[in-house]
Design an enzyme around this catalytic site. Sequence first.
Site, mmCIF file in Angstrom:
data_model
loop_
_atom_site.group_PDB
_atom_site.id
_atom_site.type_symbol
_atom_site.label_atom_id
_atom_site.label_comp_id
_atom_site.label_asym_id
_atom_site.label_seq_id
_atom_site.Cartn_x
_atom_site.Cartn_y
_atom_site.Cartn_z
ATOM 1 N N TYR A 152 -6.352 10.810 3.614
ATOM 2 C CA TYR A 152 -4.922 11.107 3.354
ATOM 3 C C TYR A 152 -4.787 12.093 2.211
ATOM 4 O O TYR A 152 -5.962 12.647 1.821
ATOM 5 C CB TYR A 152 -4.378 9.552 3.110
ATOM 6 C CG TYR A 152 -4.185 8.719 4.358
ATOM 7 C CD1 TYR A 152 -5.112 8.746 5.501
ATOM 8 C CD2 TYR A 152 -3.160 7.809 4.077
ATOM 9 C CE1 TYR A 152 -4.788 7.835 6.154
ATOM 10 C CE2 TYR A 152 -2.864 6.933 5.182
ATOM 11 C CZ TYR A 152 -3.699 6.824 6.076
ATOM 12 O OH TYR A 152 -3.534 6.093 7.308
ATOM 13 N N GLN A 162 0.693 -1.295 0.008
ATOM 14 C CA GLN A 162 -0.017 0.052 0.022
ATOM 15 C C GLN A 162 0.928 1.272 -0.035
ATOM 16 O O GLN A 162 1.410 1.239 0.987
ATOM 17 C CB GLN A 162 -0.858 -0.082 1.233
ATOM 18 C CG GLN A 162 -1.971 1.217 1.104
ATOM 19 C CD GLN A 162 -2.940 1.178 2.422
ATOM 20 O OE1 GLN A 162 -2.486 1.282 3.634
ATOM 21 N NE2 GLN A 162 -4.110 1.243 1.944
ATOM 22 N N ARG A 179 -9.891 -7.027 9.803
ATOM 23 C CA ARG A 179 -9.963 -7.557 11.186
ATOM 24 C C ARG A 179 -10.219 -8.902 11.335
ATOM 25 O O ARG A 179 -9.641 -9.692 12.376
ATOM 26 C CB ARG A 179 -11.176 -6.970 11.982
ATOM 27 C CG ARG A 179 -10.717 -5.322 12.081
ATOM 28 C CD ARG A 179 -12.004 -4.628 12.421
ATOM 29 N NE ARG A 179 -13.156 -4.441 11.446
ATOM 30 C CZ ARG A 179 -14.216 -3.943 11.440
ATOM 31 N NH1 ARG A 179 -14.410 -3.159 12.622
ATOM 32 N NH2 ARG A 179 -14.926 -3.805 10.455
#
Length: 407
Positions: free
Chosen positions: A175, A105, A355
């Site tokens: 971001y 990423q 998760r």
Amino acid sequence: MNTQPNVFTDVFSEAKLGPVTLRNRIIKAATFEASTPNALVTQDLINYHRLPAAGGVGMTTVAYCAVAPGGRTDGWQIWMRPEAVPGLTKLTETIHAEGAAISAQIGHAGPVANSRTNKAPALAPVRFFNPLSMRFAKKATIDDIRDVTEAHANAARLAIDSGFDAVEVHLGHNYLASSFLSPLINRRTDEFGGSLENRAKVARGVVRAVRDAVDKHGDRKIAVIAKLNMSDGVRGGIPIDESLQTAKWLEEDGGLDAIELTAGSSLVNPMYLFRGGAPVKEFAANFKPPISWGIRMSGNKFFREYPYHEAYLMRDAEKFRAELTMPIILLGGITNRETMDRAMAAGFEFVAMGRALLAEPDLLNRIQAEESKGSVKSLCTHCNMCMPTIYSHTHCVVTGAPDTLVK
Ligand SMILES: Cc1cc2nc3c(=O)[nH]c(=O)nc-3n(C[C@H](O)[C@H](O)[C@H](O)COP(=O)(O)O)c2cc1C
């Protein structure tokens, strides 16, 4: 009566992601590892990704490989530079040995960057106060935007040199690229502000630069993905219709092999991205006063809770599915076979899981081996207590993974 069985793609079948073949359609989503104290790969980081790779994912995602030192959300994160390549190479070789692919990423955290721990200024469309670093991000100049764009291309080249199979360009969570897209944050009056076309220039520019770098750098071809917000979940932030238009432009530009759809804002509405429990106290415990006091006092507003349900981003993502032709990676609350099958039936080519795989890195092997479909259930309770562990060592507080599993 229609007696045809409902036939759809098997999530465990092989799939092409641009030039790369994945052994199945399940991607481990980026969950920042907090395993890189010197901004370099450690054995701990390698173990963190080896577990889901051995556990059956098609591809794992290394979060977060910043394109510049000032683009990190904290100073101990990796930023892409030649010094990082040997460690990253060891990491990609380990993952390949387990039969999985690996993605990096890449991105610039912009106003979410911590200029205090990065010891480098943060950038934003306009001067912007970050309450977690207690510092202002500086307004990005045209030269800054050019440098950041080129830094994305450079990061992609280094990812190829390190043996990655894909890069995932971060265009979400407010971001840098996402903050330019946001009408709430981007109050510029130059050619990067105002109309959506102007606000989308940074996102489209970095994807084009990455595509160009990937096409021209060496013989080994890798996939290019972007992680894009469908909406920020904030009044005045990126709305879904604008995001859909941005996604259409990205598709027309031809730079992407797939798009991963996300939501929420690390700056103003983080729980919109996760749903479920809001661990305010645990989050505050990672900060010293006065920041910790601020988090405790305004915590319930900042960490506004949203109810969790399986595939909680799917309804919005279906609007993108209806209008785009490029492969889409469905993300958000995917934890079991039934939800994966639902995603495949709705026309999504891939699913990403955060998760659930953090809690149980071997979950997919068990799902694939289950005798009666749907019998394996995830142990993730979406309590989100894993979130504040990004300040020490990312793990699931319910199962203890990955620490309980690492030999
Ligand atoms: C501990 C933790 C760290 C995360 N770090 C990142 C990150 O560095 N970059 C990113 O894009 N998303 C990050 N995410 C968000 C996940 O990629 C994913 O979008 C989110 O958890 C929803 O997917 P899930 O329901 O499968 O968990 C993080 C999530 C968690 C729980």
